[in-house]
Motif scaffolding. Structure first.
Motif, PDB file in Angstrom:
ATOM      1  N   SER A  74      16.161  16.539  43.125  1.00 29.66           N
ATOM      2  CA  SER A  74      17.612  16.203  42.742  1.00 29.66           C
ATOM      3  C   SER A  74      17.963  15.872  41.105  1.00 29.66           C
ATOM      4  CB  SER A  74      18.104  15.078  43.481  1.00 29.66           C
ATOM      5  OG  SER A  74      19.457  14.851  43.402  1.00 29.66           O
ATOM      6  N   GLN A  75      18.604  16.593  40.596  1.00 28.66           N
ATOM      7  CA  GLN A  75      18.876  16.085  39.179  1.00 28.66           C
ATOM      8  C   GLN A  75      17.470  16.325  38.361  1.00 28.66           C
ATOM      9  OE1 GLN A  75      22.385  13.780  38.438  1.00 28.66           O
ATOM     10  NE2 GLN A  75      21.870  12.520  40.390  1.00 28.66           N
ATOM     11  N   GLY A  76      16.776  17.060  38.734  1.00 30.35           N
ATOM     12  CA  GLY A  76      15.501  17.093  37.913  1.00 30.35           C
ATOM     13  C   GLY A  76      14.199  16.302  38.294  1.00 30.35           C
ATOM     14  N   VAL A  77      14.588  15.508  39.427  1.00 25.38           N
ATOM     15  CA  VAL A  77      13.360  14.743  39.649  1.00 25.38           C
ATOM     16  C   VAL A  77      13.013  14.923  41.227  1.00 25.38           C
ATOM     17  CG1 VAL A  77      12.904  12.890  38.363  1.00 25.38           C
ATOM     18  CG2 VAL A  77      14.821  12.917  39.743  1.00 25.38           C
ATOM     19  N   LEU A  78      11.684  14.674  41.496  1.00 29.19           N
ATOM     20  CA  LEU A  78      11.479  15.103  43.054  1.00 29.19           C
ATOM     21  C   LEU A  78      11.819  14.257  43.848  1.00 29.19           C
ATOM     22  CD1 LEU A  78       7.748  16.406  42.562  1.00 29.19           C
ATOM     23  CD2 LEU A  78       9.753  17.723  43.074  1.00 29.19           C
ATOM     24  N   ILE A  79      12.237  14.607  45.227  1.00 28.16           N
ATOM     25  CA  ILE A  79      12.364  13.536  46.320  1.00 28.16           C
ATOM     26  C   ILE A  79      11.311  13.637  47.312  1.00 28.16           C
ATOM     27  CG2 ILE A  79      14.172  13.405  48.335  1.00 28.16           C
ATOM     28  CD1 ILE A  79      16.268  14.803  47.050  1.00 28.16           C
ATOM     29  N   ASN A  80      10.976  14.912  47.503  1.00 26.97           N
ATOM     30  CA  ASN A  80       9.882  15.045  48.229  1.00 26.97           C
ATOM     31  C   ASN A  80       9.169  16.195  48.158  1.00 26.97           C
ATOM     32  OD1 ASN A  80       9.936  17.127  50.426  1.00 26.97           O
ATOM     33  ND2 ASN A  80      11.635  15.895  50.815  1.00 26.97           N
ATOM     34  N   GLU A 186       7.488  22.414  42.412  1.00 29.55           N
ATOM     35  CA  GLU A 186       7.965  21.507  42.018  1.00 29.55           C
ATOM     36  C   GLU A 186       8.641  21.652  40.685  1.00 29.55           C
ATOM     37  OE1 GLU A 186       4.901  18.583  41.988  1.00 29.55           O
ATOM     38  OE2 GLU A 186       4.512  18.413  44.221  1.00 29.55           O
ATOM     39  N   LYS A 190      12.676  21.336  40.170  1.00 29.27           N
ATOM     40  CA  LYS A 190      13.085  20.172  39.244  1.00 29.27           C
ATOM     41  C   LYS A 190      14.048  20.954  38.160  1.00 29.27           C
ATOM     42  CE  LYS A 190       9.887  17.312  37.769  1.00 29.27           C
ATOM     43  NZ  LYS A 190       8.582  16.849  37.177  1.00 29.27           N
ATOM     44  N   LYS A 197      23.023  17.722  36.679  1.00 28.50           N
ATOM     45  CA  LYS A 197      23.122  16.781  35.745  1.00 28.50           C
ATOM     46  C   LYS A 197      24.185  16.687  34.607  1.00 28.50           C
ATOM     47  CE  LYS A 197      19.621  14.056  34.537  1.00 28.50           C
ATOM     48  NZ  LYS A 197      18.333  13.378  33.993  1.00 28.50           N
TER      49      LYS A 197
END
Lengths: 562, 543
Positions: A74-80, A186, A190, A197
């Motif tokens: 989400s928004q460039g960073v990993l959730i899982n 990943e 991302k 964003k």
């Protein structure tokens, strides 16, 4: 009591694997799992025959072996990010006979266990042993209850048997597998999710990749031994926000393919993410739709969902059986149920349509029956139902539509549902016809339903027998030549039989809707193929919404930018 | 010259990287601080009060789980995740939106369901990678949602108090001195292939027992970082690491009774897990015990009389039936012991201390050790029961009739230790058990010898003192009053680890063997399982 049958279609392109389809037995060497299942099944049957006076008349094991991966950002960073393996055993054991057995009026019972992930004969057999023994004892108890009940109660309305025989096939196709580079996914998730964003008004957004390699192993006491596999890869992009008046708005795009490499490229996905973002913003600013009653065009994809929900689910064989079911079509065989220029069939054996792969393609269903074409409606006349191995009056055999996800009992489900029109017009002409209809009915505008997120339909007698479909992208089409106008908050409502009678024309460009459908036997991949259709009357209502206000403070990122 | 420039460029890049890495760990904290500051200053709905308390939490978790059965893997998976939550209180310390009575969700309309769903959205799954903007954005929405719910909650609390005034009113949050404490610990990292092999090997031990029907060995690690800050000035970051190992097996007796054994081990460091050889021995002992129990005579009567609890049975009974009542709770339905302060709750030779600072008892590592609880309150050793008299309770920041201040026990007990001043040897305890039976004129007494989750039941005969293992007895639950009837306690001490609600996730209970004056055992009334028709394939020689 279950009042609704949730069914949910999500969009996607699908490229199913065409992985060496062998139509006859091709493997001389037997597969490990198949031979373990066969050995233990034979041993159990021998003991039941020796030790009991009520041995099963049918038994089957289905093992669903799945390796899966998923990455979301989400928004460039990993959730899982991760993966896993599972192996699920589904056991069917029937005592009594085809006419009356332990399953009578006991739909939905499940006999599922997880199996060791490794090819360890002793460990797998220890699970098969305890499971089979317990299920047999339960089956004997259910059967004796069913028999007593039948002897003491009035004759049921539907006199169909509990089970139907089928021709047992032996067919072992090579197992499928996938190579998935989680690190690469990943990076992609991302990169694509970072698009959002730029839009501080979007509250929630995510980009998820998932992939799976599923191999199924089936043996039955009828002599079937089957191995078949399916690879699937999915990318979904979603974004949501809230309108000033509290209405929650979401937009998403899902694409399916056999493998990750078959999914759209990053370049395409970045564009799609931008479109999703812009659609959400446009929806937020779009006027709220008022309840409407008048003519409309459903795009081919929207029409596909419409038919899947409103027609497809009511044509499932087991829905004609239950005394709680609405039985919309049960007594209408050989009667007109659709306009005479429309035919409908379901054919899971078709892997592709106009170059695109179909989600609802499979070789065997979860009851070991080969997939077959079922001609449901011919020139408006109802001819057949989607059949599993649970017979209904007048339709005694399965046509290979007994489907389920691992761990659930199969019921009749759709595969590839085709809606065909004998007379068609061009898309341009269809729009002209809409405008003519708007004028004829004296309406200020008509509707164009471009995209539908899904919906639900209640087939139960106790329910309202109605349906609700949730279109996301809906436009007002004005008769006076003004440009189309996006509106938000439209829910399509109505009752099934009247809705179908209002179809007046179809265009000549069928579209494909690939998705995953959920019902009592779990989630199964499906497709619906339909031309765009013009209906003379459609009814919409306002979507229910929360009265929650927009956030009090502005988004922190927007404030930072100021 | 050229060379030097390029070198300094490299240096510059290198320095930047180091800076970036250092900043990384502070990204979450600074995003939380900034959003907290903005919310405290600006968050207010027109015509409603501002929040007086805002607290943010971020929990980073890594878990891994390995299960095996009959020598083969059934589960091996794990992963990272991060969760965040925002708590908002409106009103003041004496009266705020929390601790409402009668509350609950209203499911009367679609709208109220949607609202109820929304108010639960103040806890969320967050991206586990650090990104300032994303963290702030998520906490912006969580705070907003929690604030709006708080405003609604306090309005309905006021209305309900007006309609139905309570007899007694307590403040809603204790006032505490803010604490800043950042502590880090090495993450638990598991060598997956090594542990897969060990767990498989352990599960294969059961292949030697034809009468064991189901069995399994399971292990997991849980490694977390817990960050909490609030507008009072609290800032706590602390690790929570633990592992667990579970061994279980069950069998079916010839008369249709399902019997099981299971054992849980917990610890904080992977080094504290027993060696594979030791564990193998334990698995064998468990299986042997199960087989012995399987062929033991069935308990068919009702027993009312003295019971000797030894080994893990003693701390288990304190953990299950006594310790929960030492946690001070609010509300009229609360069954805690606060009404018995300064009254006798145990015999005078027993005392209880809860000690979060103690690391070890002898060689036994205590897992319930911590410095600050999840509300940031420092936890010190507490004498709860002194010579049988209840002196104190475990309290959190929720005030009650009893408590005005937290003693850092929002997660319940830490390391609870039952101390005995009149120490009896096991032989003396057993003699006393027999003596009690003689007074009652009954032929045998009962001894419960326990593992953490199961106890073995022995009849101890009065005439010659011999012990007989029996199976299938149900033990009636104990009341708090029953603990006053402890007749004697041992010179020994047994520690069990139990899961807790706190960030450290584990607590411990230590107790000596005890002799209860009276307990009730009855015959098992569970429905019988029909015997197997199919034989165990692994031992089937006919194939």
């Amino acid at each position: 009591m279950k009042l609704s049958l949730p069914s949910y279609l999500t969009r996607g392109l699908c490229i199913l694997i065409i992985f060496s389809i062998f139509l006859t037995t091709t493997f001389a060497e037997t597969n490990f799992l198949i031979s373990v299942l066969e050995e233990e099944q034979q041993r159990a049957m021998r003991m039941f025959k020796d030790k009991t006076d009520l041995p099963p008349y049918f038994m089957s094991y289905l093992v669903t072996d799945t390796q899966s991966w998923s990455v979301s950002a989400s928004q460039g960073v990993l959730i899982n990010s991760g993966g896993g393996k599972s192996r699920v055993l589904d056991t069917v054991l029937r005592v009594g006979d085809f006419k009356l057995d332990n399953t009578h009026n006991r739909a939905g019972f499940r006999n599922s266990r997880s199996l060791p992930l490794e090819d360890d004969k002793d460990a797998i057999k220890s699970v098969l042993w305890t499971t089979t023994d317990r299920i047999y004892k339960d089956a004997v108890e259910s059967f004796s209850q069913n028999k007593t009940r039948q002897d003491t109660r009035a004759v049921e309305e539907n006199l169909a048997d509990d089970f139907s025989g089928t021709i047992a096939k032996k067919e072992l196709t090579p197992s499928v597998s996938q190579k998935v580079d989680l690190k690469a996914l990943e990076v992609r998730a991302k990169k694509i999710s970072a698009i959002f964003k730029k839009y501080p008004q979007i509250f929630n957004s995510s980009v998820s990749f998932s992939a799976s390699a599923t191999n199924r192993y089936f043996v039955s006491t009828e002599g079937a031994s089957l191995q078949h596999g399916k690879n699937l890869a999915t990318i979904s992009i979603q974004a949501s926000t809230r309108a000033e008046d509290g209405m929650d708005l979401a937009r998403y795009e899902i694409f399916n393919a056999a493998t990750i490499s078959g999914l759209p490229s990053d370049e395409e996905l970045l564009k799609i993410a931008e479109t999703v973002a812009k659609d959400v913003i446009n929806l937020k600013n779009a006027p709220l739709a008022e309840p409407y009653d008048g003519p409309a065009i459903l795009s081919g994809r929207a029409s596909g969902v419409f038919f899947h929900e409103i027609f497809g689910h009511r044509i499932e064989g087991h829905r004609q059986k239950g005394s709680t079911e609405g039985n919309t079509f049960t007594k209408r065989v050989n009667q007109e149920v659709l306009p005479s220029f429309i035919s409908v069939f379901d054919d899971p054996t078709i892997p592709k349509f106009s170059g695109e792969d179909l989600n609802g393609y499979y070789l065997f269903d979860e009851e070991g029956v080969p997939a077959q074409k079922a001609s449901l409606v011919e020139n408006g006349i109802l001819k057949n139902f989607l059949m599993s191995r649970s017979p209904i009056q007048g339709f005694s055999t399965s046509n290979g539509h007994g489907r389920a996800s691992a761990g659930l009992s199969p019921v009749s489900r759709q595969g590839n549902l085709f809606v065909q029109a004998k007379q068609t017009v061009s898309n341009k002409r269809l729009r002209e016809m809409l405008i003519e209809e708007i004028k004829k009915q004296g309406k200020p505008f008509g509707l164009f339903l471009e995209d539908i997120s899904g919906g639900f339909t209640s087939t139960q007698r106790a329910g309202t027998q109605s349906f609700q479909v949730n279109p996301i992208m809906v436009y007002r089409v004005y008769a006076d030549g003004r440009p189309d106008e996006l509106v938000r908050g439209v829910d399509l409502i109505g009752t099934p039989l009247t809705s179908f009678s209002k179809i007046i024309a179809a265009d000549d460009k069928p579209e494909i809707f690939n998705g995953i459908c959920g019902a009592e036997s779990g989630w199964v991949p499906v497709s619906a193929i339909s031309p765009a259709i013009l209906v003379s009357q459609i009814e919409t209502q306002k979507r229910a919404k929360s009265n929650r206000l927009l956030p009090i403070l502005p988004p922190p990122t927007a404030q930072k930018a100021n | 010259m050229k060379r030097i420039i390029s070198l300094s460029l490299i240096l510059a890049i290198y320095t930047c990287q180091i800076l970036a890495q250092q900043n990384q760990s502070n990204v979450v904290l600074s995003a939380l601080k900034d959003e907290l500051k903005r919310s405290v200053t600006d968050l207010q709905l027109k015509n409603f009060e501002k929040p007086y308390f805002i607290e943010y939490r971020v929990q980073d978790v890594y878990t891994y789980r390995i299960d095996a059965r009959f020598g083969a893997l059934t589960v091996s998976s794990g992963g990272r995740s991060r969760r965040g939550s925002a708590q908002v209180r409106v009103g003041n310390y004496d009266f705020d939106n929390t601790n409402s009575f009668g509350g609950g969700f209203d499911f009367s309309s679609v709208e109220s369901i949607m609202d109820a769903f929304e108010s639960t959205q103040s806890t969320q799954v967050l991206p586990y990678e650090d990104d300032y903007d994303t963290i702030r954005q998520r906490f912006w929405l969580m705070t907003d949602s929690a604030y709006k719910s708080a405003v609604e909650q306090i309005a309905s609390k006021r209305a309900s108090m007006k309609n139905n005034p309570p007899d007694e009113v307590y403040p809603d949050l204790t006032k505490e001195t803010p604490v800043t404490d950042i502590s880090e610990a090495k993450k638990l990292e598991i060598d997956v292939p090594k542990w897969e092999k060990t767990i498989k090997n352990l599960s294969a031990v059961f292949k030697n027992y034809p009468d064991i029907v189901n069995s399994g060995v399971s292990m997991f690690v849980y490694s977390s970082d817990n960050l909490m800050l609030n507008n009072e000035g609290f800032l706590i970051k602390k690790p929570g690491n633990y592992w667990g190992l579970n061994i279980q097996a069950d069998t079916l007796t010839d008369d249709g009774q399902t019997l099981g054994v299971s054992r849980f081990f917990y610890g904080k460091q992977l080094e504290s897990i027993n060696s594979e050889a030791e564990l193998t021995k334990i698995v064998n002992e468990m299986a042997d015990l199960l087989m012995k129990t399987r062929s033991a005579p069935k308990f068919t009567e009702t027993y009312i009389g003295p019971v000797l609890l030894t080994e893990n049975a003693a701390p288990t009974i304190f953990a299950g039936n006594f310790a929960p009542n030492l946690i001070n709770r609010r509300g009229e339905g609360s069954r805690d012991l606060s009404d018995r302060i300064n009254r006798r709750v145990l015999p005078s030779f027993l005392s209880i201390t809860d000690n979060p600072q103690l690391e070890k008892i002898g060689n036994t590592e205590l897992p319930g050790t911590y410095k600050f609880d999840s509300q940031g309150i420092e936890a010190k050793p507490l004498k709860l029961v002194e010579n049988g008299i209840l002196r104190n309770m475990l309290t959190s920041r929720t005030p009650t009739k009893f408590s005005k201040q937290s003693n850092g026990r929002s997660g319940g007990i830490s390391n609870l230790i039952v101390e005995n001043s009149v120490k009896k040897t096991f032989t003396e305890l057993k003699a006393e058990l027999i003596n009690q039976c003689k007074l009652l004129n009954i032929p045998y007494g009962i001894m419960l010898k326990g593992t953490h989750s199961g106890v073995s039941i022995y009849k101890v005969y009065v005439d010659d003192g011999h012990e007989e293992l029996v199976r299938s007895a149900n033990i009636d639950g104990l009341n708090i009053q029953d603990f006053r009837q402890i007749l004697a306690a041992g010179d020994d001490s047994f520690t069990i680890n139990v899961p807790s609600r706190g960030d450290s996730n584990l607590s411990s209970v230590t107790a000596p063997s005890i002799l209860m004056e009276e307990m009730v055992l009855r015959k098992d009334t569970l429905p019988k399982t029909r015997p197997f028709i199919l034989t165990n394939p692994y031992f089937d020689k006919t194939k």
